[in-house]
Design an enzyme around this catalytic site. Structure first.
Site, PDB file in Angstrom:
ATOM      1  N   HIS A   1     -10.127  -1.203  -7.115  1.00 37.79           N
ATOM      2  CA  HIS A   1      -9.712  -0.009  -6.240  1.00 37.79           C
ATOM      3  C   HIS A   1      -8.747   1.186  -7.014  1.00 37.79           C
ATOM      4  CE1 HIS A   1      -9.343   2.394  -2.584  1.00 37.79           C
ATOM      5  NE2 HIS A   1      -8.020   2.369  -2.948  1.00 37.79           N
TER       6      HIS A   1
ATOM      7  N   ASP B   1       0.713  -1.252   0.182  1.00 41.27           N
ATOM      8  CA  ASP B   1       0.106  -0.131  -0.090  1.00 41.27           C
ATOM      9  C   ASP B   1       0.658   1.319   0.082  1.00 41.27           C
ATOM     10  OD1 ASP B   1      -2.021   1.728   0.274  1.00 41.27           O
ATOM     11  OD2 ASP B   1      -2.986   0.868   2.053  1.00 41.27           O
TER      12      ASP B   1
HETATM   13  C1  LIG Z   1     -10.071   8.701  -1.085  1.00 36.81           C
HETATM   14  C2  LIG Z   1      -9.023   8.108  -1.056  1.00 36.81           C
HETATM   15  C3  LIG Z   1      -8.737   6.660  -0.623  1.00 36.81           C
HETATM   16  C4  LIG Z   1      -9.280   5.795   0.426  1.00 36.81           C
HETATM   17  C5  LIG Z   1     -10.196   6.244   1.216  1.00 36.81           C
HETATM   18  C6  LIG Z   1      -8.557   4.711   0.166  1.00 36.81           C
HETATM   19  C7  LIG Z   1      -8.674   3.460   1.148  1.00 36.81           C
HETATM   20  C8  LIG Z   1      -7.978   2.346   0.994  1.00 36.81           C
HETATM   21  N1  LIG Z   1      -6.913   1.857   0.066  1.00 36.81           N
HETATM   22  C9  LIG Z   1      -6.683   0.830   0.236  1.00 36.81           C
HETATM   23  C10 LIG Z   1      -5.572  -0.134  -0.248  1.00 36.81           C
HETATM   24  C11 LIG Z   1      -5.019   0.627  -1.436  1.00 36.81           C
HETATM   25  N2  LIG Z   1      -5.330   1.624  -2.057  1.00 36.81           N
HETATM   26  C12 LIG Z   1      -4.117   1.587  -3.256  1.00 36.81           C
HETATM   27  C13 LIG Z   1      -4.367   2.831  -4.085  1.00 36.81           C
HETATM   28  C14 LIG Z   1      -5.067   3.903  -3.966  1.00 36.81           C
HETATM   29  N3  LIG Z   1      -5.914   4.568  -3.053  1.00 36.81           N
HETATM   30  C15 LIG Z   1      -6.199   5.527  -3.153  1.00 36.81           C
HETATM   31  C16 LIG Z   1      -7.226   6.415  -2.508  1.00 36.81           C
HETATM   32  C17 LIG Z   1      -8.006   5.886  -1.429  1.00 36.81           C
HETATM   33  N4  LIG Z   1      -7.763   4.625  -0.644  1.00 36.81           N
HETATM   34  C18 LIG Z   1      -5.422   6.211  -4.293  1.00 36.81           C
HETATM   35  C19 LIG Z   1      -5.507   7.681  -4.917  1.00 36.81           C
HETATM   36  C20 LIG Z   1      -4.689   5.130  -4.613  1.00 36.81           C
HETATM   37  C21 LIG Z   1      -3.694   5.328  -5.888  1.00 36.81           C
HETATM   38  C22 LIG Z   1      -4.424   4.880  -7.218  1.00 36.81           C
HETATM   39  C23 LIG Z   1      -3.443   4.868  -8.323  1.00 36.81           C
HETATM   40  O1  LIG Z   1      -3.046   5.643  -8.835  1.00 36.81           O
HETATM   41  O2  LIG Z   1      -2.886   3.750  -8.808  1.00 36.81           O
HETATM   42  C24 LIG Z   1      -3.535   0.491  -3.212  1.00 36.81           C
HETATM   43  C25 LIG Z   1      -2.548   0.085  -4.418  1.00 36.81           C
HETATM   44  C26 LIG Z   1      -1.292   0.522  -3.892  1.00 36.81           C
HETATM   45  C27 LIG Z   1      -0.881   2.047  -4.205  1.00 36.81           C
HETATM   46  O3  LIG Z   1      -0.897   2.471  -5.011  1.00 36.81           O
HETATM   47  O4  LIG Z   1      -0.957   2.461  -3.126  1.00 36.81           O
HETATM   48  C28 LIG Z   1      -4.062  -0.463  -2.249  1.00 36.81           C
HETATM   49  C29 LIG Z   1      -3.280  -1.667  -1.747  1.00 36.81           C
HETATM   50  C30 LIG Z   1      -7.198   0.262   1.540  1.00 36.81           C
HETATM   51  C31 LIG Z   1      -7.042  -0.898   2.271  1.00 36.81           C
HETATM   52  C32 LIG Z   1      -8.088   1.293   1.962  1.00 36.81           C
HETATM   53  C33 LIG Z   1      -9.185   1.115   3.206  1.00 36.81           C
HETATM   54  C34 LIG Z   1      -9.085   0.576   4.327  1.00 36.81           C
HETATM   55 FE   LIG Z   2      -6.649   3.017  -1.383  1.00 38.99          FE
END
Ligand SMILES: C=CC1=C(C)c2cc3[nH]c(cc4nc(cc5[nH]c(cc1n2)c(C)c5CCC(=O)O)C(CCC(=O)O)=C4C)c(C)c3C=C
Ligand SMILES: [Fe+2]
Length: 397
Positions: free
Chosen positions: A304, A205
């Site tokens: 996601h 993440d």
């Molecule tokens: C509103 C914004 C976001 C929330 C709330 C959110 C919750 C959330 N995310 C994960 C796990 C992962 N998120 C990943 C990517 C990612 N997440 C957000 C935004 C929110 N996440 C963004 C903008 C992104 C990047 C998207 C992109 O441009 O590729 C990932 C993938 C790895 C990474 O890029 O970080 C994971 C895994 C959880 C478990 C969670 C709530 C519990």
């Molecule tokens: Fe996320």
């Protein structure tokens, strides 16, 4: 704030008693992030092992002078602690002696509710407008919001405790704790070649976070030094940022029953490597148009990363700097665990809000998580030097 291995902590703290009883610091304990600078700490530094996030409410009768005095005391204490010195203004409890600064950062934010209490409604940033009620939010208001927000991060649990306890003691008579949450990340040194951290669902993440080396990083994360009135950014927020805080419980029992294939399709990345399902390695850009062998999208329509990516949200971006939490088990046996999501951005109206609106409607991850508390805080720029304090431009305008 930048990493520094200079070791102010090697000097025994004043009043610390028997200096001979102290043990030398390792590089980990001695590492210090300077408190003073254009931006506050705790934003661009790599996540430390521990995080304490605490909201305070002003005590009735505390107005602008009392708030200014508190921010002066807090800034002086945070500067001393970040350098591994005992804080001025109170007898030190000694709980972190021998640990050095351990990469301590302290980040201060103002919630929307503090502006009326401190007679500062004319200074309330438009960007601090309440977040919309997102579908599926299950927010506990007693563990949300707050007049002031303090984020303490350190690579040592005692250092983090000592810093937050010191700030709470220094708030006596001016502000009381509204809520506190504790988070953790991987300990430095656990692996020889640290990689992007994992969350409690087992996913890598943070991969596609904006990087400080990106040309657009500052514009996405920080209010510019020269604020633009057309963007409703008050001058006192120059060099600042806006922090969105969400306690997001992970429904780990149903999640852990899913096959790895299904888990990977929910996120759009491979679990082991973090590589996008369109191919490559963790750092390969996701190819959202790529088709799989079955003719369907390699990264599913509700994955996601597809729903959250800036390309699908008019460029909306934020710096995610969350920590895991585990507060035991609920009466039904399910872990009370998840993500203390923290995102910094130049403007939440073009960062977190549009992305979360979309995620709450279209994200395959939604059925495995529950948003339980929420906060939005204006995080002013840093105090440039020891003569100043965080929030001075607001409180002495
Ligand atoms: C509103 C914004 C976001 C929330 C709330 C959110 C919750 C959330 N995310 C994960 C796990 C992962 N998120 C990943 C990517 C990612 N997440 C957000 C935004 C929110 N996440 C963004 C903008 C992104 C990047 C998207 C992109 O441009 O590729 C990932 C993938 C790895 C990474 O890029 O970080 C994971 C895994 C959880 C478990 C969670 C709530 C519990
Ligand atoms: Fe996320």
């Amino acid at each position: 704030a930048t990493n520094s291995s200079a070791s102010p902590a090697a000097t025994p703290a004043a009043g610390s008693g028997d200096a001979g009883a102290r043990t030398p610091l390792t590089a980990l304990g001695a590492n210090a992030h300077p408190f003073h600078g254009a931006h506050q700490g705790g934003i661009v530094e790599p996540a430390q092992a521990r995080m304490l996030s605490t909201a305070f409410d002003l005590t009735p009768g505390t107005a602008r002078p009392g708030l200014a005095s508190l921010m002066k005391r807090w800034s002086a204490a945070a500067a001393a602690l970040a350098a591994g010195r005992t804080p001025p203004g109170l007898s030190d409890d000694g709980s972190a002696l021998d640990a050095g600064p351990s990469s301590l950062t302290v980040t201060f934010g103002f919630g929307a509710s503090v502006f009326a209490k401190a007679g500062l409604t004319a200074q309330l940033p438009a960007a601090l407008a309440p977040l919309p009620a997102f579908p599926e939010d299950k927010l506990d208001r007693r563990r949300s919001d707050g007049d002031l927000w303090v984020q303490v991060c350190a690579d040592d649990g005692l250092v983090a405790f000592h810093a937050m306890r010191t700030l709470q003691r220094l708030a006596a008579g001016a502000a009381t704790v509204r809520w506190q949450m504790s988070g953790f990340s991987r300990s430095p040194g656990a692996t020889a070649r640290p990689r992007t951290g994992r969350n409690l669902m087992g996913q890598i993440d943070g991969t596609n976070n904006p990087k400080p080396t990106d040309p657009t990083f500052d514009a996405r994360v920080f209010v510019p030094a020269k604020t633009d009135p057309a963007k409703d950014q008050p001058a006192w927020m120059a060099g600042g940022s806006y922090a969105v805080f969400r306690r997001i419980r992970m429904l780990l029992d149903p999640w852990d029953l899913q096959s790895t294939d299904r888990q990977e399709r929910v996120i759009g990345r491979h679990k082991a490597s973090g590589a996008p399902l369109s191919g490559g390695t963790e750092s390969t850009p996701a190819d959202l148009g790529k088709l799989g062998p079955d003719g369907g999208l390699a990264i599913p329509g509700d994955a996601h990363i597809r729903v959250a990516t800036p390309d699908a949200n008019q460029g909306a971006a934020m710096l995610r700097r969350g920590y895991s939490y585990h507060d035991g088990f609920r009466p039904d046996g399910a872990p009370d665990a998840g993500l203390l999501f923290v995102a910094f951005q130049a403007d939440p109206r073009t960062g977190f809000v549009p992305v979360q609106l979309k995620l709450s409607r279209a994200d395959a991850l939604s059925v495995f998580i529950s948003h339980e508390s929420s906060g939005l805080y204006a995080v002013p720029g840093g105090a440039a030097d020891p003569d100043g304090y965080v929030g001075q431009a607001l409180l002495e305008a």
